[in-house]
Write a protein that holds these residues in place. Structure first.
Motif, PDB file in Angstrom:
ATOM      1  N   GLY A   8      56.808  42.402  34.014  1.00  0.00           N
ATOM      2  CA  GLY A   8      57.660  42.558  35.174  1.00  0.00           C
ATOM      3  C   GLY A   8      57.160  43.703  36.039  1.00  0.00           C
ATOM      4  N   LYS A   9      57.477  43.634  37.309  1.00  0.00           N
ATOM      5  CA  LYS A   9      57.064  44.668  38.260  1.00  0.00           C
ATOM      6  C   LYS A   9      58.296  45.206  38.980  1.00  0.00           C
ATOM      7  N   ILE A  10      58.460  46.515  38.977  1.00  0.00           N
ATOM      8  CA  ILE A  10      59.605  47.124  39.658  1.00  0.00           C
ATOM      9  C   ILE A  10      59.342  47.135  41.164  1.00  0.00           C
ATOM     10  N   GLU A  26      60.726  42.157  39.473  1.00  0.00           N
ATOM     11  CA  GLU A  26      60.138  40.854  39.798  1.00  0.00           C
ATOM     12  C   GLU A  26      59.291  40.392  38.619  1.00  0.00           C
ATOM     13  N   VAL A  27      59.309  39.075  38.364  1.00  0.00           N
ATOM     14  CA  VAL A  27      58.457  38.493  37.321  1.00  0.00           C
ATOM     15  C   VAL A  27      57.422  37.623  38.023  1.00  0.00           C
ATOM     16  N   PRO A  28      56.250  38.188  38.376  1.00  0.00           N
ATOM     17  CA  PRO A  28      55.296  37.492  39.254  1.00  0.00           C
ATOM     18  C   PRO A  28      54.807  36.156  38.713  1.00  0.00           C
ATOM     19  N   VAL A  69      63.412  37.477  40.851  1.00  0.00           N
ATOM     20  CA  VAL A  69      63.811  38.892  40.825  1.00  0.00           C
ATOM     21  C   VAL A  69      65.202  39.004  40.202  1.00  0.00           C
ATOM     22  N   PHE A  70      65.392  40.022  39.368  1.00  0.00           N
ATOM     23  CA  PHE A  70      66.715  40.306  38.826  1.00  0.00           C
ATOM     24  C   PHE A  70      66.942  41.816  38.858  1.00  0.00           C
ATOM     25  N   GLU A  71      68.197  42.202  38.676  1.00  0.00           N
ATOM     26  CA  GLU A  71      68.568  43.620  38.753  1.00  0.00           C
ATOM     27  C   GLU A  71      69.142  44.105  37.427  1.00  0.00           C
ATOM     28  N   LEU A  72      68.806  45.334  37.061  1.00  0.00           N
ATOM     29  CA  LEU A  72      69.425  46.038  35.942  1.00  0.00           C
ATOM     30  C   LEU A  72      70.064  47.312  36.467  1.00  0.00           C
ATOM     31  N   THR A  97      56.918  45.554  30.191  1.00  0.00           N
ATOM     32  CA  THR A  97      56.926  44.342  29.384  1.00  0.00           C
ATOM     33  C   THR A  97      58.362  43.974  29.059  1.00  0.00           C
ATOM     34  N   LEU A  98      58.700  42.697  29.273  1.00  0.00           N
ATOM     35  CA  LEU A  98      60.089  42.271  29.068  1.00  0.00           C
ATOM     36  C   LEU A  98      60.140  40.883  28.444  1.00  0.00           C
ATOM     37  N   ARG A  99      61.282  40.615  27.822  1.00  0.00           N
ATOM     38  CA  ARG A  99      61.533  39.283  27.276  1.00  0.00           C
ATOM     39  C   ARG A  99      62.969  38.886  27.597  1.00  0.00           C
ATOM     40  N   GLY A 100      63.140  37.658  27.974  1.00  0.00           N
ATOM     41  CA  GLY A 100      64.477  37.169  28.281  1.00  0.00           C
ATOM     42  C   GLY A 100      64.403  35.965  29.207  1.00  0.00           C
ATOM     43  N   PRO A 101      65.558  35.435  29.563  1.00  0.00           N
ATOM     44  CA  PRO A 101      66.891  35.937  29.213  1.00  0.00           C
ATOM     45  C   PRO A 101      67.281  35.566  27.792  1.00  0.00           C
ATOM     46  N   GLN A 102      68.233  36.353  27.249  1.00  0.00           N
ATOM     47  CA  GLN A 102      68.758  36.120  25.916  1.00  0.00           C
ATOM     48  C   GLN A 102      70.272  36.308  25.944  1.00  0.00           C
ATOM     49  N   GLY A 103      70.935  35.810  24.886  1.00  0.00           N
ATOM     50  CA  GLY A 103      72.351  36.105  24.715  1.00  0.00           C
ATOM     51  C   GLY A 103      73.279  34.946  25.017  1.00  0.00           C
TER      52      GLY A 103
END
Length: 248
Positions: A8-10, A26-28, A69-72, A97-103
């Protein structure tokens, strides 16, 4: 299905309060980052050799909009290695580095009961996502009560935005309450528990029904959730109507 690790890129950072920061990621490699409101992502941060001590999970505070794009929204914890890294090392343009979505802390397929969304601190993230998702997609629903507890009025996350949403949507009530503010007109003081109890009792008095069907979603620190579970059961609701997302 477990999602793969991605880069991911901020692309934007905004300070929401002195200790809380909003990160747009953003997840390019994807055209769309699809998720359900209430889900979370896990970040793998270079703060330890052991994997399970590097991973930090955060609920997504934005809503699905068809983009990548998502927000935290993240609070800086005193002594927290993960948030120290995010607040001091991550800039616009930084990669992570990220993984998701989960839950599975997500809305029911059919919203046949009132929704009580009860939270403290950054536990507001999944509920902001849910409220906007319901409105923007005209999802059939009952009343929605977002009950948010913080210490001071200046700590109230997304306050103006959620007040605007309340003005636009008669079915939505934003009920922030502050544990360390002096009582005065126009604000609620104390903890979240008295707020949802008052709402439930008010509904009973107006409808004459012993119990108005409702789903309760709880997100925040363990002490709040433990007490809320007991109080909601004492009001007469069923355990299956209570859904939890624990922080810390």
């Amino acid at each position: 299905m477990l999602q793969p690790w991605r880069t991911g890129k901020i692309i934007q950072i905004v300070d929401e309060t002195p200790t809380t920061r909003r990160f747009w990621i953003e997840v390019p490699e994807l055209d769309r980052f699809d998720f359900k409101p209430g889900q979370f992502v896990t970040l793998d941060l270079p703060i330890h050799e052991a994997k399970n001590k590097r991973w930090r999970s955060y609920s997504i505070s934005s809503w699905p909009d068809g983009s990548n794009v998502f927000e935290l929204i993240i609070v800086q914890l005193e002594g927290g290695l993960g948030t120290k890294y995010l607040f001091t090392e991550m800039k616009v343009g930084s990669e992570l580095t990220l993984r998701g979505p989960q839950g599975v802390f997500t809305l029911p397929e059919t919203i046949e009961k009132d929704l009580f969304l009860i939270c403290t601190g950054t536990g507001i993230a999944p509920f902001r996502s849910m409220a906007h998702h319901i409105m923007r997609n005209n999802i059939p629903h009952k009343n929605v009560y977002l009950i948010f507890g913080s210490r001071k009025e200046c700590d109230c996350l997304y306050a103006n935005e959620l007040k605007d949403l309340q003005e636009k949507a008669p079915w939505f009530r934003f009920l922030p309450t502050y544990s360390r503010e002096e009582a005065r007109d126009g604000i609620l003081t104390g903890y979240v528990h008295s707020v949802y109890e008052d709402v439930c009792n008010d509904i009973r008095n107006k409808t004459g029904q012993p119990l108005n069907p409702a789903y309760f979603y709880l997100c925040g620190w363990k002490n709040m959730i433990d007490e809320a579970k007991q109080r909601i059961l004492a009001l007469g609701f069923d355990k299956k109507d209570i859904h939890l997302e624990l922080y810390g």
